[in-house]
Design an enzyme around this catalytic site. Structure first.
Site, PDB file in Angstrom:
ATOM      1  N   PRO A  10       0.789  -1.222   0.000  1.00 35.59           N
ATOM      2  CA  PRO A  10       0.000   0.000   0.000  1.00 35.59           C
ATOM      3  C   PRO A  10       0.826   1.278   0.000  1.00 35.59           C
ATOM      4  O   PRO A  10       1.871   1.370   0.634  1.00 35.59           O
ATOM      5  CB  PRO A  10      -0.834  -0.102   1.284  1.00 35.59           C
ATOM      6  CG  PRO A  10      -0.147  -1.098   2.138  1.00 35.59           C
ATOM      7  CD  PRO A  10       0.556  -2.029   1.206  1.00 35.59           C
ATOM      8  N   ASN A  11       0.334   2.221  -0.761  1.00 37.35           N
ATOM      9  CA  ASN A  11       0.831   3.583  -0.873  1.00 37.35           C
ATOM     10  C   ASN A  11       2.133   3.702  -1.650  1.00 37.35           C
ATOM     11  O   ASN A  11       2.590   4.817  -1.906  1.00 37.35           O
ATOM     12  CB  ASN A  11       0.962   4.251   0.503  1.00 37.35           C
ATOM     13  CG  ASN A  11      -0.365   4.316   1.209  1.00 37.35           C
ATOM     14  OD1 ASN A  11      -1.352   4.758   0.622  1.00 37.35           O
ATOM     15  ND2 ASN A  11      -0.423   3.837   2.439  1.00 37.35           N
ATOM     16  N   ARG A  18       4.838  11.091  -2.620  1.00 35.46           N
ATOM     17  CA  ARG A  18       4.584  10.906  -1.181  1.00 35.46           C
ATOM     18  C   ARG A  18       5.855  11.148  -0.374  1.00 35.46           C
ATOM     19  O   ARG A  18       6.877  10.515  -0.614  1.00 35.46           O
ATOM     20  CB  ARG A  18       4.108   9.472  -0.965  1.00 35.46           C
ATOM     21  CG  ARG A  18       4.002   9.063   0.463  1.00 35.46           C
ATOM     22  CD  ARG A  18       3.753   7.563   0.561  1.00 35.46           C
ATOM     23  NE  ARG A  18       3.662   7.180   1.962  1.00 35.46           N
ATOM     24  CZ  ARG A  18       3.885   5.976   2.402  1.00 35.46           C
ATOM     25  NH1 ARG A  18       4.202   5.014   1.578  1.00 35.46           N
ATOM     26  NH2 ARG A  18       3.789   5.722   3.684  1.00 35.46           N
ATOM     27  N   TYR A  23      10.931   9.013   1.021  1.00 37.72           N
ATOM     28  CA  TYR A  23      10.843   8.056  -0.083  1.00 37.72           C
ATOM     29  C   TYR A  23      11.499   8.523  -1.381  1.00 37.72           C
ATOM     30  O   TYR A  23      11.530   7.773  -2.351  1.00 37.72           O
ATOM     31  CB  TYR A  23       9.373   7.699  -0.341  1.00 37.72           C
ATOM     32  CG  TYR A  23       8.731   7.046   0.854  1.00 37.72           C
ATOM     33  CD1 TYR A  23       9.011   5.726   1.179  1.00 37.72           C
ATOM     34  CD2 TYR A  23       7.870   7.750   1.687  1.00 37.72           C
ATOM     35  CE1 TYR A  23       8.441   5.117   2.290  1.00 37.72           C
ATOM     36  CE2 TYR A  23       7.295   7.145   2.793  1.00 37.72           C
ATOM     37  CZ  TYR A  23       7.589   5.835   3.085  1.00 37.72           C
ATOM     38  OH  TYR A  23       7.034   5.242   4.180  1.00 37.72           O
ATOM     39  N   ASN A  72       8.074  -5.599  -0.755  1.00 34.09           N
ATOM     40  CA  ASN A  72       7.917  -4.466   0.141  1.00 34.09           C
ATOM     41  C   ASN A  72       6.426  -4.397   0.455  1.00 34.09           C
ATOM     42  O   ASN A  72       5.654  -3.791  -0.285  1.00 34.09           O
ATOM     43  CB  ASN A  72       8.402  -3.169  -0.502  1.00 34.09           C
ATOM     44  CG  ASN A  72       8.347  -1.995   0.453  1.00 34.09           C
ATOM     45  OD1 ASN A  72       7.680  -2.058   1.477  1.00 34.09           O
ATOM     46  ND2 ASN A  72       9.026  -0.919   0.128  1.00 34.09           N
ATOM     47  N   ALA A  75       3.092  -1.016   4.948  1.00 37.05           N
ATOM     48  CA  ALA A  75       2.461  -1.068   6.270  1.00 37.05           C
ATOM     49  C   ALA A  75       1.951  -2.460   6.628  1.00 37.05           C
ATOM     50  O   ALA A  75       1.894  -2.813   7.804  1.00 37.05           O
ATOM     51  CB  ALA A  75       1.318  -0.059   6.348  1.00 37.05           C
ATOM     52  N   HIS A  78       3.847  -4.944   9.080  1.00 37.49           N
ATOM     53  CA  HIS A  78       3.723  -4.856  10.531  1.00 37.49           C
ATOM     54  C   HIS A  78       2.379  -5.357  11.051  1.00 37.49           C
ATOM     55  O   HIS A  78       2.173  -5.415  12.261  1.00 37.49           O
ATOM     56  CB  HIS A  78       3.935  -3.404  10.961  1.00 37.49           C
ATOM     57  CG  HIS A  78       5.001  -2.717  10.184  1.00 37.49           C
ATOM     58  ND1 HIS A  78       6.333  -3.067  10.270  1.00 37.49           N
ATOM     59  CD2 HIS A  78       4.933  -1.724   9.252  1.00 37.49           C
ATOM     60  CE1 HIS A  78       7.033  -2.298   9.433  1.00 37.49           C
ATOM     61  NE2 HIS A  78       6.208  -1.493   8.813  1.00 37.49           N
ATOM     62  N   ASP A  85       2.230 -15.592   6.366  1.00 38.26           N
ATOM     63  CA  ASP A  85       1.925 -17.001   6.108  1.00 38.26           C
ATOM     64  C   ASP A  85       2.093 -17.346   4.636  1.00 38.26           C
ATOM     65  O   ASP A  85       2.539 -18.446   4.293  1.00 38.26           O
ATOM     66  CB  ASP A  85       0.501 -17.332   6.563  1.00 38.26           C
ATOM     67  CG  ASP A  85       0.363 -17.452   8.077  1.00 38.26           C
ATOM     68  OD1 ASP A  85       1.399 -17.484   8.778  1.00 38.26           O
ATOM     69  OD2 ASP A  85      -0.793 -17.502   8.552  1.00 38.26           O
ATOM     70  N   GLU A  96      12.748  -9.370   1.830  1.00 38.70           N
ATOM     71  CA  GLU A  96      11.916  -8.278   2.345  1.00 38.70           C
ATOM     72  C   GLU A  96      12.696  -6.977   2.184  1.00 38.70           C
ATOM     73  O   GLU A  96      13.860  -6.891   2.576  1.00 38.70           O
ATOM     74  CB  GLU A  96      11.596  -8.529   3.815  1.00 38.70           C
ATOM     75  CG  GLU A  96      10.773  -7.435   4.460  1.00 38.70           C
ATOM     76  CD  GLU A  96      10.538  -7.664   5.943  1.00 38.70           C
ATOM     77  OE1 GLU A  96      10.101  -6.711   6.611  1.00 38.70           O
ATOM     78  OE2 GLU A  96      10.795  -8.783   6.445  1.00 38.70           O
ATOM     79  N   HIS A  98      12.569  -2.563   2.431  1.00 42.06           N
ATOM     80  CA  HIS A  98      11.928  -1.311   2.850  1.00 42.06           C
ATOM     81  C   HIS A  98      12.801  -0.159   2.402  1.00 42.06           C
ATOM     82  O   HIS A  98      14.034  -0.222   2.505  1.00 42.06           O
ATOM     83  CB  HIS A  98      11.721  -1.267   4.364  1.00 42.06           C
ATOM     84  CG  HIS A  98      10.815  -2.351   4.841  1.00 42.06           C
ATOM     85  ND1 HIS A  98       9.445  -2.290   4.698  1.00 42.06           N
ATOM     86  CD2 HIS A  98      11.085  -3.553   5.402  1.00 42.06           C
ATOM     87  CE1 HIS A  98       8.921  -3.400   5.163  1.00 42.06           C
ATOM     88  NE2 HIS A  98       9.891  -4.185   5.590  1.00 42.06           N
ATOM     89  N   ILE A  99      12.170   0.880   1.921  1.00 39.24           N
ATOM     90  CA  ILE A  99      12.884   2.058   1.439  1.00 39.24           C
ATOM     91  C   ILE A  99      13.496   2.814   2.610  1.00 39.24           C
ATOM     92  O   ILE A  99      14.654   3.223   2.569  1.00 39.24           O
ATOM     93  CB  ILE A  99      11.929   2.957   0.628  1.00 39.24           C
ATOM     94  CG1 ILE A  99      11.477   2.198  -0.629  1.00 39.24           C
ATOM     95  CG2 ILE A  99      12.587   4.285   0.279  1.00 39.24           C
ATOM     96  CD1 ILE A  99      10.324   2.839  -1.363  1.00 39.24           C
ATOM     97  N   SER A 100      12.727   2.967   3.670  1.00 41.69           N
ATOM     98  CA  SER A 100      13.211   3.683   4.855  1.00 41.69           C
ATOM     99  C   SER A 100      13.771   2.687   5.874  1.00 41.69           C
ATOM    100  O   SER A 100      13.528   1.491   5.790  1.00 41.69           O
ATOM    101  CB  SER A 100      12.075   4.486   5.493  1.00 41.69           C
ATOM    102  OG  SER A 100      11.098   3.610   6.029  1.00 41.69           O
ATOM    103  N   ARG A 105      11.941   4.659  12.737  1.00 41.53           N
ATOM    104  CA  ARG A 105      10.607   5.258  12.671  1.00 41.53           C
ATOM    105  C   ARG A 105       9.772   4.822  13.877  1.00 41.53           C
ATOM    106  O   ARG A 105      10.319   4.364  14.864  1.00 41.53           O
ATOM    107  CB  ARG A 105       9.962   4.876  11.337  1.00 41.53           C
ATOM    108  CG  ARG A 105      10.801   5.416  10.160  1.00 41.53           C
ATOM    109  CD  ARG A 105      10.219   5.114   8.826  1.00 41.53           C
ATOM    110  NE  ARG A 105       8.946   5.821   8.671  1.00 41.53           N
ATOM    111  CZ  ARG A 105       8.091   5.578   7.690  1.00 41.53           C
ATOM    112  NH1 ARG A 105       8.373   4.647   6.786  1.00 41.53           N
ATOM    113  NH2 ARG A 105       6.965   6.242   7.593  1.00 41.53           N
ATOM    114  N   ARG A 109       6.567  -0.032  13.638  1.00 39.23           N
ATOM    115  CA  ARG A 109       7.237  -0.452  12.403  1.00 39.23           C
ATOM    116  C   ARG A 109       8.443  -1.356  12.669  1.00 39.23           C
ATOM    117  O   ARG A 109       9.080  -1.825  11.745  1.00 39.23           O
ATOM    118  CB  ARG A 109       7.667   0.764  11.590  1.00 39.23           C
ATOM    119  CG  ARG A 109       6.501   1.591  11.085  1.00 39.23           C
ATOM    120  CD  ARG A 109       6.960   2.717  10.180  1.00 39.23           C
ATOM    121  NE  ARG A 109       5.934   3.703   9.972  1.00 39.23           N
ATOM    122  CZ  ARG A 109       4.991   3.634   9.027  1.00 39.23           C
ATOM    123  NH1 ARG A 109       4.951   2.605   8.212  1.00 39.23           N
ATOM    124  NH2 ARG A 109       4.092   4.590   8.905  1.00 39.23           N
TER     125      ARG A 109
END
Length: 143
Positions: A10-11, A18, A23, A72, A75, A78, A85, A96, A98-100, A105, A109
């Site tokens: 998402p997002n 954004r 990002y 990625n 949200a 978390h 699963d 896995e 993540h950009i940040s 944070r 997270r």
């Protein structure tokens, strides 16, 4: 030829618009163009959804035929036991991403339902996190 897929949650369709301080200002389409030009001998697909079930369906769909998944889940990382699963249920290795730096944070997270079943986790390097994940599938070496 290796076949990889980047699955974004998402997002992440808003990259480039954004929170550019977190990002960056590059859209994911622009980034994908760069990556595909840089790795012409690898098939790299991309899928993005804001819907948890669609992400699970895609993981299940590609999870037995691809050489690697770069995930990625944003949200959902978390919060989604279901995505965790799905990663556990498939044979294709998952990195896995993540950009940040999620550990820099909010505390919620710091939890991931994906990490325990991932080949590895890369975070905090901006869009370069995806490229590092691609490299992990190219440079597979025995330790």
């Amino acid at each position: 030829m290796k076949k990889l897929i980047i699955i974004n949650g998402p997002n992440l369709n808003l990259l480039g618009k954004r929170e550019p301080n977190i990002y960056g200002s590059l859209s994911f389409t622009e980034f994908m163009d760069e990556i595909q030009n840089k790795y012409p001998n690898i098939t790299i697909e991309h899928f993005q959804s804001n819907i948890e079930g669609e992400l699970i369906d895609k993981i299940q769909d590609v999870g037995f035929d691809y050489d690697g998944i770069i995930l990625n889940a944003a949200a959902y990382t978390h919060t989604s036991v279901g995505i965790g699963d799905a990663v556990k249920a498939i044979k294709t290795p998952v990195v896995e991403v993540h950009i940040s730096n999620t550990f820099g944070r909010e505390e919620f997270r710091h939890q991931s339902f994906i990490s325990a079943n991932a080949k590895g986790v890369i975070l905090g390097f901006g869009l370069q996190s995806y490229e590092l994940a691609i490299q992990s599938f190219i440079d597979v070496k025995s330790i």
